[in-house]
Design an enzyme around this catalytic site. Structure first.
Site, PDB file in Angstrom:
ATOM      1  N   LYS A   1       5.777   4.806  19.752  1.00  0.00           N
ATOM      2  CA  LYS A   1       5.063   5.325  18.574  1.00  0.00           C
ATOM      3  C   LYS A   1       3.644   5.763  18.960  1.00  0.00           C
ATOM      4  O   LYS A   1       3.138   6.784  18.478  1.00  0.00           O
ATOM      5  CB  LYS A   1       5.020   4.266  17.460  1.00  0.00           C
ATOM      6  CG  LYS A   1       4.167   4.667  16.244  1.00  0.00           C
ATOM      7  CD  LYS A   1       4.694   5.919  15.587  1.00  0.00           C
ATOM      8  CE  LYS A   1       4.101   6.318  14.260  1.00  0.00           C
ATOM      9  NZ  LYS A   1       2.694   6.357  14.061  1.00  0.00           N
TER      10      LYS A   1
ATOM     11  N   HIS B   1       3.920   9.023  20.584  1.00  0.00           N
ATOM     12  CA  HIS B   1       4.162   9.990  19.497  1.00  0.00           C
ATOM     13  C   HIS B   1       2.826  10.421  18.895  1.00  0.00           C
ATOM     14  O   HIS B   1       2.563  11.611  18.693  1.00  0.00           O
ATOM     15  CB  HIS B   1       5.060   9.359  18.423  1.00  0.00           C
ATOM     16  CG  HIS B   1       5.032  10.086  17.107  1.00  0.00           C
ATOM     17  ND1 HIS B   1       3.991   9.951  16.200  1.00  0.00           N
ATOM     18  CD2 HIS B   1       5.885  10.979  16.550  1.00  0.00           C
ATOM     19  CE1 HIS B   1       4.214  10.726  15.160  1.00  0.00           C
ATOM     20  NE2 HIS B   1       5.359  11.357  15.338  1.00  0.00           N
ATOM     21  N   ASN B   2       1.984   9.456  18.609  1.00  0.00           N
ATOM     22  CA  ASN B   2       0.703   9.784  17.986  1.00  0.00           C
ATOM     23  C   ASN B   2      -0.199  10.571  18.937  1.00  0.00           C
ATOM     24  O   ASN B   2      -0.897  11.488  18.513  1.00  0.00           O
ATOM     25  CB  ASN B   2      -0.016   8.504  17.521  1.00  0.00           C
ATOM     26  CG  ASN B   2       0.527   7.999  16.211  1.00  0.00           C
ATOM     27  OD1 ASN B   2       1.688   8.232  15.888  1.00  0.00           O
ATOM     28  ND2 ASN B   2      -0.280   7.297  15.455  1.00  0.00           N
TER      29      ASN B   2
ATOM     30  N   ALA C   1       0.879  -1.181   0.000  1.00  0.00           N
ATOM     31  CA  ALA C   1       0.000   0.000   0.000  1.00  0.00           C
ATOM     32  C   ALA C   1       0.914   1.228   0.000  1.00  0.00           C
ATOM     33  O   ALA C   1       2.127   1.098  -0.223  1.00  0.00           O
ATOM     34  CB  ALA C   1      -0.920  -0.042   1.202  1.00  0.00           C
TER      35      ALA C   1
ATOM     36  N   GLU D   1       0.971  13.925  18.830  1.00  0.00           N
ATOM     37  CA  GLU D   1       0.517  14.469  17.534  1.00  0.00           C
ATOM     38  C   GLU D   1      -0.926  15.000  17.674  1.00  0.00           C
ATOM     39  O   GLU D   1      -1.241  16.109  17.222  1.00  0.00           O
ATOM     40  CB  GLU D   1       0.600  13.344  16.502  1.00  0.00           C
ATOM     41  CG  GLU D   1       0.019  13.614  15.140  1.00  0.00           C
ATOM     42  CD  GLU D   1       0.076  12.347  14.273  1.00  0.00           C
ATOM     43  OE1 GLU D   1       1.160  11.763  14.116  1.00  0.00           O
ATOM     44  OE2 GLU D   1      -0.983  11.932  13.751  1.00  0.00           O
TER      45      GLU D   1
ATOM     46  N   SER E   1       7.011   6.623  11.379  1.00  0.00           N
ATOM     47  CA  SER E   1       6.223   7.850  11.261  1.00  0.00           C
ATOM     48  C   SER E   1       6.754   8.760  10.170  1.00  0.00           C
ATOM     49  O   SER E   1       7.952   8.804   9.909  1.00  0.00           O
ATOM     50  CB  SER E   1       6.246   8.625  12.585  1.00  0.00           C
ATOM     51  OG  SER E   1       5.553   9.841  12.431  1.00  0.00           O
TER      52      SER E   1
HETATM   53  C1  6PG Z   1       2.534   9.075  11.559  1.00  0.00           C
HETATM   54  C2  6PG Z   1       1.070   9.210  11.866  1.00  0.00           C
HETATM   55  C3  6PG Z   1       0.268   8.065  11.400  1.00  0.00           C
HETATM   56  C4  6PG Z   1      -1.209   8.111  11.796  1.00  0.00           C
HETATM   57  C5  6PG Z   1      -1.969   9.193  11.164  1.00  0.00           C
HETATM   58  C6  6PG Z   1      -3.480   9.094  11.325  1.00  0.00           C
HETATM   59  O1  6PG Z   1       3.264   9.045  12.531  1.00  0.00           O
HETATM   60  O2  6PG Z   1       2.941   9.023  10.396  1.00  0.00           O
HETATM   61  O3  6PG Z   1       0.913   9.266  13.250  1.00  0.00           O
HETATM   62  O4  6PG Z   1       0.861   6.937  11.951  1.00  0.00           O
HETATM   63  O5  6PG Z   1      -1.791   6.923  11.428  1.00  0.00           O
HETATM   64  O6  6PG Z   1      -1.531  10.416  11.633  1.00  0.00           O
HETATM   65  O7  6PG Z   1      -3.873   9.087  12.651  1.00  0.00           O
HETATM   66  P1  6PG Z   1      -5.381   9.410  13.055  1.00  0.00           P
HETATM   67  O8  6PG Z   1      -6.256   8.853  11.975  1.00  0.00           O
HETATM   68  O9  6PG Z   1      -5.627   8.706  14.345  1.00  0.00           O
HETATM   69  O10 6PG Z   1      -5.480  10.891  13.128  1.00  0.00           O
END
Ligand code: 6PG
Length: 484
Positions: free
Chosen positions: A185, A188-189, A13, A192, A130
Site C-alpha cells: 500500500k 501504491h501511494n 470516520a 500515486e 485504497s
Molecule cells: C488511497 C490514498 C490515501 C492517501 C491520500 C492522501 O489510496 O486511497 O492513497 O490512502 O491517504 O491519497 O495522501 P497524501 O496526503 O500523502 O497526499
C-alpha cells in the site's frame, strides 16, 4: 438480523462509515464502535438506519457481539492510536481472534504489531485500503498482509466488498506475512505521488508554455483518457480542469500552490534509500511537494532570480502529443522503479510477493487504477521472474516509442526554465538503466584517491579489490571494503 455480527469496526470516520456500509450491502452484519460514542448512535440511526448494524458503546460490548473467530477492524489514525486500540481490544479476545488495521500504517509498525498480537495468541492483519471515500463505499482495492492463518477467515468478506475488474476478479488478495500488505500500500501511494506529479508537470507546460486555457486542457485530458493513459487520475484531472463554481470561476486557479502530504510518499522514498533502489521519480515527486510548500521563499526568489522567458516555438499539437509520450515514458519508469523496490523488499523481508496479483489489486478501486495496470499484470503473468518492467517486450517497445517525444518535452522544458523534475529524472534513469558503462569508474577512483576505499577492475574477477597509491605520498594500506 443475526444476533452476532460477522465483523466489528472501530472508527466511524469517513472511511470507516463507508466501508461498513459496503460490508452491510454485501449481506454482512457489522458491529460498530467509535471513541466518541455519540457517533455510534448517530450512525446507526442515520446512514445505518434499518440496516444490519449493531451499535456498541464500549470495546467490551463490541467484542461480545462478534461471531468467532472475532474479527475487529480498526480504521483509526495511523500511529499511536493503532497501538492504543490494540491494547484495548486484546483483553476481550480469545486465541485465534483477529485484529485488523485498515489504516495507512507504516509497515515496520505492522511487522511489530503482528508479532505482538501473535505472541498473545491472536492473529493480526495490516491491510492497505485504497480508493478514498467513494472506493470504500463502492469497492476499494484491499491489500492485506499479516498472520497468514487469519486470511481464510476474512477472505470472503474482503473479496466481496473489494472492487472487481471486468473479468470479475476481486482487487484484493493475500499479499504476504507481517508488514507486506502495508508495504505494498505504501508503494501504491508512492506511485500515486509520481502519477500526480507528472500530470502536474504536463499541466504547467500546457499552461505556461503553450498558454492553454483550462477548458482546452480539459479537452486534452479527455482525449488522453481514451488511450493508453486511461486512468482515474487523468479522469479526475480532466474534471478538475473543467470545473467551474457557482460564479463561473475556475476553482483550480484559486487553489494555493502548496502541496500537502501525509507521509506515505516520504516513507516510500526512505525505504528505497534504505534498500538501495533508485526510486528517482517518486523521490522527486516528494521533493516537488516539499519545494511547493516553501511558498514564501519561492515568492522572494522569484523577485530576484531571473531565468529564461518561456516562449514556445513550434507545432503546438505536436508538443501536446509529445507530452502524452512524456507522461507515458515517465509512468512506465515509475512503475518499473516501484516494482523494483517491492522485489528488493520481498527478498529483504522474506515475502513471496505475487507481482501480477499486485497489479490486479491496483487495476481497480484504488487511486492509481488504470488500464495500464492490466498490461503490467500481463507482463508478470508472461514472466513471473521478470527482473524489471523495462525488460518486458511490451513495455520495452512502449518506452522506445515514447522516448523521442519525451526527450523533446524535457529539452523544451529545460530550455524554457519550466521545472519538470519527475519527467526528467525518469528519463535520466532510463538512460542510466540502458547504459552498459556508467562513469562510476571515475567515482571509485576518487574514493580510492582520498580514502583508500579500493576498487574492482574490469580486467580482474569481481570481488577482488585494489588500491592505488595515487599521489605517491599515501601508504599502501587500503581501508576495509564494505557497502552500506
Ligand atoms: C488511497 C490514498 C490515501 C492517501 C491520500 C492522501 O489510496 O486511497 O492513497 O490512502 O491517504 O491519497 O495522501 P497524501 O496526503 O500523502 O497526499
Amino acid at each position: 438480523m443475526k444476533k452476532l455480527a460477522d465483523i466489528g469496526l472501530i472508527g466511524l470516520a469517513v472511511m470507516g462509515e463507508n466501508l461498513v456500509l459496503n460490508m452491510e450491502s454485501h449481506g454482512y452484519t457489522v458491529a460498530v464502535y467509535n471513541r466518541t460514542v455519540a457517533k455510534v448512535d448517530k450512525f446507526v440511526d442515520g446512514r445505518g438506519a434499518g440496516k444490519k448494524f449493531i451499535g456498541a458503546h464500549s470495546i467490551e460490548e463490541l467484542c461480545a457481539t462478534l461471531e468467532r473467530p472475532r474479527k475487529v477492524m480498526m480504521l483509526v489514525k495511523a500511529g499511536d492510536p493503532v497501538d492504543h486500540f490494540i491494547d484495548l481490544v486484546l483483553p476481550h479476545l480469545e486465541p485465534g481472534d483477529i485484529i485488523i488495521d485498515g489504516g495507512n500504517s507504516h509497515f515496520p509498525d505492522t511487522i511489530r504489531r503482528t508479532k505482538y498480537v501473535e505472541n498473545k495468541g491472536m492473529l493480526y492483519i495490516g491491510t492497505g485500503v485504497s480508493g478514498g471515500e467513494e472506493g470504500a463505499l463502492k469497492g476499494p482495492s484491499i491489500m492485506p498482509g499479516g498472520s497468514p492463518d487469519a486470511w481464510p477467515h476474512v477472505k470472503e468478506i474482503f473479496q466481496s466488498i473489494a472492487a472487481k475488474v471486468e473479468s470479475g476478479e476481486a482487487c484484493c488478495d493475500w499479499v504476504g506475512e507481517g508488514g507486506a500488505g502495508h508495504f505494498v500500500k505504501m508503494v501504491h501511494n508512492g506511485i500515486e505521488y509520481g502519477d500526480m506529479q507528472i500530470i502536474t508537470e504536463a499541466y504547467q507546460l500546457m499552461k505556461e508554455l503553450l498558454g492553454m486555457s483550462n477548458d482546452d486542457m480539459h479537452e486534452v485530458f479527455k482525449k488522453w483518457n481514451t488511450g493508453f493513459l486511461d486512468s482515474y487520475l487523468i479522469e479526475i484531472t480532466r474534471d478538475i480542469l473543467g470545473y467551474k463554481d457557482e460564479n463561473g470561476e475556475e476553482t483550480v486557479d484559486f487553489i494555493l500552490d502548496t502541496a500537502g502530504q501525509k507521509g506515505t510518499g516520504k516513507w516510500t522514498g526512505i525505504s528505497a534509500l534504505d534498500l538501495g533502489i533508485p526510486l528517482t521519480l517518486i523521490g522527486e515527486s516528494v521533493f516537488a511537494r516539499c519545494l511547493s510548500a516553501q511558498k514564501d521563499l519561492r515568492v522572494k526568489a522569484s523577485k530576484v532570480i531571473s531565468g529564461p522567458q518561456a516562449e514556445f516555438k513550434g507545432d503546438k499539437q505536436q508538443f501536446i502529443d509529445d507530452l502524452e509520450s512524456a507522461l507515458l515514458g515517465a509512468k512506465i519508469i515509475s512503475y518499473a522503479q516501484g516494482y523494483n523496490l517491492m522485489m528488493e523488499a520481498a527478498s529483504e523481508h522474506g515475502w513471496n510477493l505475487n507481482y501480477g496479483g499486485i497489479a490486479l489489486m491496483w487495476r481497480g478501486g484504488c487511486i492509481i487504477r488504470s488500464v495500464f495496470l492490466g498490461d503490467i499484470k500481463k507482463a508478470f503473468d508472461n514472466n513471473p521472474e521478470l527482473p524489471n518492467l523495462l525488460l518486458d517486450p511490451f513495455f520495452k517497445e512502449k518506452v522506445e516509442q515514447a522516448q523521442a517525444g519525451w526527450r523533446r518535452v524535457c529539452a523544451t522544458a529545460v530550455e524554457n526554465g519550466i521545472p519538470v523534475p519527475a519527467m526528467t529524472s525518469a528519463l535520466t534513469y532510463f538512460d542510466g538503466f540502458r547504459s552498459e558503462r556508467l562513469p562510476a569508474n571515475l567515482l571509485q577512483a576518487q574514493r580510492d584517491y582520498f580514502g583508500a576505499h579500493t576498487y574492482e577492475r574490469v580486467d580482474k574477477p569481481r570481488g577482488e579489490f585494489f588500491h592505488t597509491n595515487w599521489t605517491g605520498r599515501g601508504g599502501d594500506t587500503a581501508s576495509s571494503t564494505y557497502n552500506a
